[in-house]
Design a protein around this motif. Structure first.
Motif, short mmCIF file in Angstrom:
data_model
loop_
_atom_site.label_atom_id
_atom_site.label_comp_id
_atom_site.label_asym_id
_atom_site.label_seq_id
_atom_site.Cartn_x
_atom_site.Cartn_y
_atom_site.Cartn_z
N LYS A 2 43.33 42.51 18.20
CA LYS A 2 42.16 42.69 19.06
C LYS A 2 42.57 42.69 20.53
N GLN A 3 42.05 43.68 21.28
CA GLN A 3 42.37 43.78 22.71
C GLN A 3 41.64 42.69 23.50
N LYS A 4 42.35 42.11 24.45
CA LYS A 4 41.73 41.11 25.32
C LYS A 4 40.72 41.80 26.25
N PRO A 5 39.65 41.10 26.63
CA PRO A 5 38.72 41.66 27.63
C PRO A 5 39.47 41.99 28.91
N ARG A 6 39.20 43.19 29.45
CA ARG A 6 39.95 43.68 30.61
C ARG A 6 39.08 43.73 31.86
N TYR A 7 39.65 43.19 32.95
CA TYR A 7 39.00 43.21 34.26
C TYR A 7 40.04 43.64 35.29
N ALA A 8 39.58 43.96 36.51
CA ALA A 8 40.52 44.43 37.52
C ALA A 8 39.94 44.25 38.91
N VAL A 9 40.83 44.33 39.90
CA VAL A 9 40.42 44.43 41.30
C VAL A 9 40.99 45.73 41.85
N PHE A 10 40.15 46.51 42.53
CA PHE A 10 40.55 47.76 43.15
C PHE A 10 40.71 47.56 44.65
N GLY A 11 41.79 48.07 45.22
CA GLY A 11 41.98 47.97 46.66
C GLY A 11 43.07 48.90 47.14
N ASN A 12 43.26 48.93 48.47
CA ASN A 12 44.33 49.69 49.10
C ASN A 12 44.53 49.10 50.50
N PRO A 13 45.48 48.14 50.67
CA PRO A 13 46.47 47.66 49.68
C PRO A 13 45.84 46.67 48.71
N VAL A 14 46.57 46.37 47.62
CA VAL A 14 46.04 45.43 46.64
C VAL A 14 47.13 44.53 46.04
N ALA A 15 48.40 44.84 46.33
CA ALA A 15 49.51 44.07 45.72
C ALA A 15 49.47 42.60 46.12
N HIS A 16 48.87 42.29 47.28
CA HIS A 16 48.83 40.92 47.77
C HIS A 16 47.73 40.09 47.10
N SER A 17 46.81 40.72 46.36
CA SER A 17 45.61 40.04 45.87
C SER A 17 45.95 38.89 44.92
#
Length: 270
Positions: A2-17
């Motif tokens: 079973k796949q885990k529930p997926r969430y995300a943060v969108f940004g530019n830049p975003v690597a520091h989040s």
């Protein structure tokens, strides 16, 4: 499997989040496993990136600079907070390719200022620097706390005037801010991500009880250092705001209200 529930943060830049670490801690409190990723979107490419994420099974997304106004246009429904702000930082899929937008920035900021920093907003003169989605997102919640005044100032005067008209507050050019007038000064520009500080005179901080930067960590330090050396009695970065708004987003997605304090302490220790 079973796949885990997926969430995300969108940004530019975003690597520091730091959002992935925060949401993983919330999931531990709920005793569930989730996936939470950072997604870099090209300028002008937010809609495409967001649709691809949700088409692949994404269950919720946060939105950071510079896409909060794009996210507002992207969603089909808006919460009262999002409508008031004209900006979205939390997206909830409704099914059938439809989405609801909310804004948790103001809740996160105001709770941090009042409860963690111990500074009341009621009756205070507040200066907001910047006029993007992050700043628009916090104005409605600040207004609910009955400050004496809110002034908005921005590098581009026109954007500040537009925001001021929208919310019924005052705008001033950065170079014309009065000295020794503001109790709370909030930097909502993204300049800290590139080491810039807003072009405000040191005298603006002469009576400042709290200077606050919405970014956090080393990116906030140039502005906070300038504020301290200019007379600000207390300074704080936006880590508490980040954890607070993240908790609100998590509760919207999953119906579980995380305990903010231990997660904030954990993030401070990193």
């Amino acid at each position: 499997m079973k796949q885990k529930p997926r969430y995300a943060v969108f940004g530019n830049p975003v690597a520091h989040s730091k959002s992935p670490q925060i949401h993983q801690k919330f999931a531990e409190q709920e005793n569930v496993e989730i996936e939470y990723e950072r997604i870099f979107a090209e300028i002008g490419g937010f809609d495409e990136a967001a649709r691809a994420f949700f088409a692949a099974g994404g269950l919720g997304a946060n939105v950071t600079v510079p896409f909060k106004l794009d996210a507002y246009r992207f969603v089909d429904e808006h919460s009262d907070r999002a409508l008031a702000a004209g900006a979205v930082n939390t997206i909830i899929p409704l099914g059938g390719g439809r989405f609801r937008g909310d804004n948790s920035d103001g809740v996160g900021l105001v709770n941090d200022i009042i409860h963690a920093q111990g500074v009341e907003v009621a009756g205070k003169n507040v200066l907001l620097i910047g006029a993007g989605g992050a700043v628009r997102g916090v104005i409605p919640v600040l207004l609910e706390k009955n400050p004496a005044s809110i002034v908005i100032a921005n590098r581009t005067d026109e954007k500040a005037r537009e925001a001021a008209e929208r919310f019924g507050i005052e705008s001033l050019p950065l170079a014309e801010l009065p000295a020794a007038h503001f109790d709370i000064v909030i930097n909502g520009t993204s300049g800290g991500l590139s080491g810039e500080i807003p072009a405000v005179a040191p005298e603006v901080f002469a009576q400042c009880s709290l200077a606050y930067d919405m970014v956090y960590g080393k990116d906030a330090e140039p502005f906070l250092q300038f504020a301290r050396s200019s007379g600000a009695a207390k300074t704080a970065d936006g880590l508490g705001m980040l954890v607070g708004q993240a908790a609100f987003s998590y509760s919207l997605w999953r119906g579980f209200e995380p305990d903010i304090k231990p997660v904030f302490e954990y993030m401070k220790s990193l």
